[in-house]
Write an enzyme that holds these catalytic residues in place. Sequence first.
Site, mmCIF file in Angstrom:
data_model
loop_
_atom_site.group_PDB
_atom_site.id
_atom_site.type_symbol
_atom_site.label_atom_id
_atom_site.label_comp_id
_atom_site.label_asym_id
_atom_site.label_seq_id
_atom_site.Cartn_x
_atom_site.Cartn_y
_atom_site.Cartn_z
ATOM 1 N N CYS A 1 -15.519 -0.925 -27.118
ATOM 2 C CA CYS A 1 -15.837 -0.780 -28.766
ATOM 3 C C CYS A 1 -16.885 -1.370 -28.909
ATOM 4 C CB CYS A 1 -14.462 -0.342 -29.069
ATOM 5 S SG CYS A 1 -14.683 -0.632 -30.887
ATOM 6 N N ASP B 1 5.861 -7.489 2.975
ATOM 7 C CA ASP B 1 4.688 -7.367 2.557
ATOM 8 C C ASP B 1 3.507 -8.146 1.369
ATOM 9 O OD1 ASP B 1 2.385 -5.239 2.268
ATOM 10 O OD2 ASP B 1 3.170 -3.634 1.003
ATOM 11 N N LYS C 1 10.264 -6.597 6.697
ATOM 12 C CA LYS C 1 8.956 -5.986 6.860
ATOM 13 C C LYS C 1 8.233 -6.529 4.954
ATOM 14 C CE LYS C 1 5.646 -3.528 8.595
ATOM 15 N NZ LYS C 1 4.309 -3.672 7.737
ATOM 16 N N TYR D 1 8.148 -16.234 10.709
ATOM 17 C CA TYR D 1 9.485 -14.990 11.488
ATOM 18 C C TYR D 1 8.565 -14.951 13.039
ATOM 19 C CZ TYR D 1 4.905 -12.564 10.260
ATOM 20 O OH TYR D 1 3.482 -11.802 10.721
ATOM 21 N N LYS E 1 9.271 1.750 8.756
ATOM 22 C CA LYS E 1 8.390 1.557 7.972
ATOM 23 C C LYS E 1 9.455 2.222 6.773
ATOM 24 C CE LYS E 1 4.518 1.118 6.055
ATOM 25 N NZ LYS E 1 3.352 0.914 7.014
ATOM 26 N N CYS F 1 -11.864 3.339 -34.020
ATOM 27 C CA CYS F 1 -12.405 2.788 -34.827
ATOM 28 C C CYS F 1 -13.783 4.484 -35.136
ATOM 29 C CB CYS F 1 -12.911 1.464 -34.766
ATOM 30 S SG CYS F 1 -14.285 1.055 -33.866
ATOM 31 N N CYS G 1 -15.467 4.174 -30.159
ATOM 32 C CA CYS G 1 -13.698 3.910 -29.915
ATOM 33 C C CYS G 1 -13.177 5.346 -30.083
ATOM 34 C CB CYS G 1 -13.927 2.609 -30.477
ATOM 35 S SG CYS G 1 -12.356 1.945 -30.635
ATOM 36 N N CYS H 1 -13.150 -4.215 -34.987
ATOM 37 C CA CYS H 1 -12.145 -2.149 -34.929
ATOM 38 C C CYS H 1 -9.954 -2.836 -35.088
ATOM 39 C CB CYS H 1 -11.967 -1.641 -32.988
ATOM 40 S SG CYS H 1 -10.804 -0.542 -32.478
ATOM 41 N N GLU I 1 14.650 -7.718 11.194
ATOM 42 C CA GLU I 1 14.234 -7.927 10.467
ATOM 43 C C GLU I 1 13.237 -6.897 9.053
ATOM 44 O OE1 GLU I 1 11.259 -10.812 12.149
ATOM 45 O OE2 GLU I 1 13.055 -11.762 13.719
HETATM 46 S S1 IVH Z 1 5.991 -9.848 13.513
HETATM 47 C C1 IVH Z 1 4.191 -9.234 17.576
HETATM 48 N N1 IVH Z 1 7.535 -9.851 11.869
HETATM 49 O O1 IVH Z 1 3.555 -6.960 9.764
HETATM 50 C C2 IVH Z 1 4.508 -9.517 15.949
HETATM 51 N N2 IVH Z 1 5.486 -8.617 11.160
HETATM 52 O O2 IVH Z 1 0.893 -5.326 11.946
HETATM 53 C C3 IVH Z 1 3.912 -9.707 14.917
HETATM 54 N N3 IVH Z 1 4.701 -8.336 8.747
HETATM 55 O O3 IVH Z 1 0.674 -8.762 10.123
HETATM 56 C C4 IVH Z 1 4.404 -9.337 13.629
HETATM 57 N N4 IVH Z 1 7.382 -8.866 8.254
HETATM 58 O O4 IVH Z 1 1.865 -9.306 8.784
HETATM 59 C C5 IVH Z 1 6.844 -9.296 12.039
HETATM 60 N N5 IVH Z 1 9.479 -10.279 10.110
HETATM 61 C C6 IVH Z 1 8.723 -9.573 9.967
HETATM 62 C C7 IVH Z 1 7.219 -8.883 9.401
HETATM 63 C C8 IVH Z 1 6.260 -8.801 10.269
HETATM 64 C C9 IVH Z 1 5.737 -8.190 7.942
HETATM 65 C C10 IVH Z 1 3.486 -7.928 8.949
HETATM 66 C C11 IVH Z 1 2.881 -8.797 9.431
HETATM 67 C C12 IVH Z 1 1.706 -7.969 10.233
HETATM 68 C C13 IVH Z 1 2.077 -7.174 10.185
HETATM 69 C C14 IVH Z 1 2.376 -6.009 11.666
#
Ligand code: IVH
Length: 700
Positions: A456, A149, A147, A255, A344, A441, A438, A461, A145
Amino acid sequence: MKRAVAQLFGLCYISFATFLMLFSERLSPMVHESVKQHHARISAEIRRHNRLYYQLDRPEISDAEYDRLFRELQGLETKHPELASADSPVRQVGAPPAGKFSPVRHAVPMLSLRNARDLAEFREFDKSLRQTFLAGVDLLEYACEMKLDGVAVELSYEHGHLVRASTRGDGSVGEDITDNIRTLTGIPHQLKDYPPLLDVRGEVFIDLDDFQRLNRRQQEAGEKTFANPRNAAAGSLRQLDAAVTASRSLRMYCYGVGRGEGLDLPTQLAILKQLQDYGLPVNLTGTSLCLGPDQVAECFNHLLAQRETLGYEIDGMVVKVNDLELQQELGELNRRPRWAIALKFPPRQATTRVESVVLQVGRTGAITPVAHLEPVNISGVTVSRASLHNWDEIARLGLLSGDSVIVERAGDVIPDIVKVLHQRRSGAEQQIPFPEWCPECEAPVSKEENEVVPRCTNSSCPARTIERLKHFVSRGAMNIDGLGEKQLRQLNDLGKVHDCADLYQLGQPDLFAMERMGETLAGKLLQSIADSRTRPLSRLIFALGIRHVGEQTAKLLARSFANLEALAQAEPEELKQLHEIGDKVAESLCDFFRDPLQIDLLQRLRENGVDPQSEAVATQGGPLSGKSVVITGTLQRWSRREAEQRVEHLGGRCASSVSKKTAMVIAGDNAGSKLDKARALGIEILDEQRFAELVEGAQP
Ligand code: IVH
């Protein structure tokens, strides 16, 4: 500065301690003491960054740097297991709630994930799972999946009804953000088909264009901007006023499941499909099923290539063992599941050099340092500027002009400098002095005690004048087409326009003095200036560029006052009666409208036919027309926000405290001191039923 020196000292200390540690096994127990100290120091450092990241939405280091510290601590504890205490950050999730919201205990703890920095580390993870726990298994099936942010959130549904939403907090106890989550349009308040109890987990985030829009809005209102989309999502979610969250266009993808009564599904993918069938938002198209690490690698590279086109920020791929029975067997370690890992993305960083630091003067006089860089390409985008925010930031980085630096793009076009490469200094680098004058000016600069920004002090200005005019004509404000920065500068240089009222006195001969200005263009420009006279009052209030008055506040003020004159006459107490207007905004409004320069400006605007009347006229005939109403206690039928909207629809104005000026109090269950005060003052009191009748009676 003190902090920078302390950090520098900290870094030297860490390197020295690492050196000692390398030899610790062969040295005396006395040296072992320094390993302990080193461990304590990194632990404290990580805890501090956890607080900055999770509680204050104000991280000081990049994710990559944080991961490095975390791994260092993990390494230490592996080598010296006696150091591994139960409360070490290695075994912790996030940070405990900051106390702003009521605590919520999660029925099933919300875990964190361990990280793999690259595919090689993922292959090790896969191998160790198969060797240690699943002897004989050749290829494991993984659900991959995105991740996202953002911020982890749990939604609790009872009989399909959304009853609570909470943040992850420290994994066991989070914060109650139900009112805020209810304002997200993509989250159902009622599920279509449902089990009796369901706790759903997911990530709340903000699209990149909404993030940029939000920051523009914040900047225009003189409010702090967010460093990246994650901070914007976290900050927007943890607002005490749900109306603010509602204005921020947050989204959520689900998720996973915490507690799920009567849910019997075989795989992670089946969970995602089921959640989607319940009517929850799920990113199924961004999820793939992969057999073995080669397929995972393919999927990861594909996602990495897709990253820039998504419209929201992801920082990697979460790889989960698909089979739920296997997940159960694998269990967890240190509050991280053994069956999942976050693979990551490499940080979007590059090394370049700061050529100079240029000081920019904004509309409110705020002076911001901007680093001009030797252009460098970071994942397809040429970067030549970095925001430095303020002098605290410069001190924290220990930055000199001419330094070699690492810049990182994190979801925004303007990147941040994350690190100075001190070892590359030639000696020719120069200090970036805090300005006394400034840069535009040369007026003296002031700095308020609790602010990090120098300003300023000259309200005329030229830099401020141009910025003010740019804001006035901008799209969200008076929307005057054909007047960009270049044209405004020319008009200002020619002595024709000093402030926005001057725009309405321009005639054709004035415009002909400009470069490349013919009859047709001049005619068009004059027409758009004339058209702007009819913009609604809220636009004009916003266009004036009053500190702390953004689009939302301007709309609220326009609904509450008949025209600019009425707003200008308002006393601070009257302004503070309005819900959403606090001391800071009230003070800023009063300062603005008492300034002789502004009084003269408003007078000239009026004389030039710019005097829109309130948009609330439509509701002026309503049963609560012009009345100040206070809502108190819990209403069954509506959330507080919904009830307020209804009051406004009936022509009323919501205030947060009861005073002699209050015309009516609407009292729900458990109303307390406000109700008592209303009784004492003899103010009309409506219970929920009577308020509901009023609302229904007014419906067409
Ligand atoms: S699973 C037990 N799936 O990543 C598994 N986390 O520290 C826990 N996150 O705090 C999370 N996308 O906020 C999972 N597809 C995804 C995610 C996801 C983002 C974040 C989540 C968690 C952090 C991992």
